[in-house]
Design a protein around this motif. Structure first.
Motif, PDB file in Angstrom:
ATOM      1  N   SER A  17     144.017 121.624 131.352  1.00  0.00           N
ATOM      2  CA  SER A  17     142.840 121.711 130.860  1.00  0.00           C
ATOM      3  C   SER A  17     142.578 121.290 129.658  1.00  0.00           C
ATOM      4  N   LEU A  18     143.216 121.981 128.808  1.00  0.00           N
ATOM      5  CA  LEU A  18     143.090 121.920 127.321  1.00  0.00           C
ATOM      6  C   LEU A  18     143.651 120.419 126.944  1.00  0.00           C
ATOM      7  N   SER A  19     144.729 119.881 127.219  1.00  0.00           N
ATOM      8  CA  SER A  19     145.190 118.839 127.060  1.00  0.00           C
ATOM      9  C   SER A  19     144.380 117.728 127.468  1.00  0.00           C
ATOM     10  N   LEU A  20     143.868 117.820 128.574  1.00  0.00           N
ATOM     11  CA  LEU A  20     142.633 116.725 128.889  1.00  0.00           C
ATOM     12  C   LEU A  20     141.579 116.837 128.184  1.00  0.00           C
ATOM     13  N   LEU A  21     140.841 117.908 127.961  1.00  0.00           N
ATOM     14  CA  LEU A  21     140.011 117.962 126.900  1.00  0.00           C
ATOM     15  C   LEU A  21     140.071 117.335 125.664  1.00  0.00           C
ATOM     16  N   THR A  22     141.245 117.548 125.083  1.00  0.00           N
ATOM     17  CA  THR A  22     141.570 117.046 123.640  1.00  0.00           C
ATOM     18  C   THR A  22     141.911 115.623 123.644  1.00  0.00           C
ATOM     19  N   ALA A  23     142.528 115.254 124.932  1.00  0.00           N
ATOM     20  CA  ALA A  23     142.599 113.620 124.924  1.00  0.00           C
ATOM     21  C   ALA A  23     141.362 112.799 124.883  1.00  0.00           C
ATOM     22  N   CYS A  24     140.306 113.628 125.836  1.00  0.00           N
ATOM     23  CA  CYS A  24     138.896 113.035 125.658  1.00  0.00           C
ATOM     24  C   CYS A  24     138.282 112.854 124.605  1.00  0.00           C
ATOM     25  N   SER A  25     138.210 114.059 123.852  1.00  0.00           N
ATOM     26  CA  SER A  25     137.602 114.213 122.583  1.00  0.00           C
ATOM     27  C   SER A  25     138.331 113.061 121.286  1.00  0.00           C
ATOM     28  N   ASN A  26     139.398 112.693 121.688  1.00  0.00           N
ATOM     29  CA  ASN A  26     139.974 111.901 120.516  1.00  0.00           C
ATOM     30  C   ASN A  26     139.721 110.399 120.647  1.00  0.00           C
ATOM     31  N   GLU A  27     139.148 110.070 121.980  1.00  0.00           N
ATOM     32  CA  GLU A  27     138.691 108.790 122.134  1.00  0.00           C
ATOM     33  C   GLU A  27     137.564 108.116 121.360  1.00  0.00           C
ATOM     34  N   GLU A  28     137.644 107.032 121.007  1.00  0.00           N
ATOM     35  CA  GLU A  28     136.567 106.735 119.688  1.00  0.00           C
ATOM     36  C   GLU A  28     135.325 106.089 120.498  1.00  0.00           C
ATOM     37  N   GLU A  29     134.280 106.368 120.212  1.00  0.00           N
ATOM     38  CA  GLU A  29     133.132 105.731 120.810  1.00  0.00           C
ATOM     39  C   GLU A  29     132.951 104.346 120.280  1.00  0.00           C
ATOM     40  N   ALA A  30     132.521 103.198 121.313  1.00  0.00           N
ATOM     41  CA  ALA A  30     132.288 101.870 121.109  1.00  0.00           C
ATOM     42  C   ALA A  30     131.102 101.782 120.189  1.00  0.00           C
ATOM     43  N   PRO A  31     131.191 100.854 119.330  1.00  0.00           N
ATOM     44  CA  PRO A  31     130.277 100.586 118.172  1.00  0.00           C
ATOM     45  C   PRO A  31     128.906 100.392 118.856  1.00  0.00           C
TER      46      PRO A  31
END
Length: 126
Positions: A17-31
């Motif tokens: 769960s922690l690794s999935l949350l970390t991976a999701c939070s590192n994604e860059e938002e589209a401009p």
């Protein structure tokens, strides 16, 4: 033995769960588009009005710019509003404004987004 197995499964679930949350939070938002700029054009009396000369730029949230050159619709560009003759040539020196819209569907009346005003500066003959 069941307790050890249960504890191991809980640890694996927490780590996953922690690794999935970390991976999701590192994604860059589209401009996203912050605003639009419409460059004014200068014409001379006798020049032909041409909507292909409009230059629209979208300013993005990541400080980049993108040209907007398709799906544009104009209002206020009729012969009377712009003082055009039958051939679409300017008759009078003045400053004119034309509304520029982005079409978001085929229905021009209900599915358009106002980008802004295109300023046309018409000067006396050269």
């Amino acid at each position: 033995m069941k307790k050890v197995f249960t504890v191991a499964l809980v640890i694996i679930a927490v780590v996953t769960s922690l690794s999935l949350l970390t991976a999701c939070s590192n994604e860059e938002e589209a401009p996203i588009v912050v605003d639009y700029e419409i460059e004014s054009n200068t014409y001379f009396v006798g020049d032909t009005f041409d909507t292909s000369k409009v230059k629209v730029t979208a300013n993005m949230s990541d400080d980049t710019t993108l040209p907007v050159d398709s799906n544009l619709f104009f209002t206020g560009n009729d012969k009377e509003s712009l003082n055009l003759d039958e051939d679409g040539k300017f008759l009078k020196a003045d400053t004119y404004k034309v509304n520029v819209y982005l079409l978001v569907a085929d229905d021009r009346e209900n599915n358009r987004f106002l980008l802004g005003e295109w300023e046309l500066i018409v000067k006396a003959k050269k």
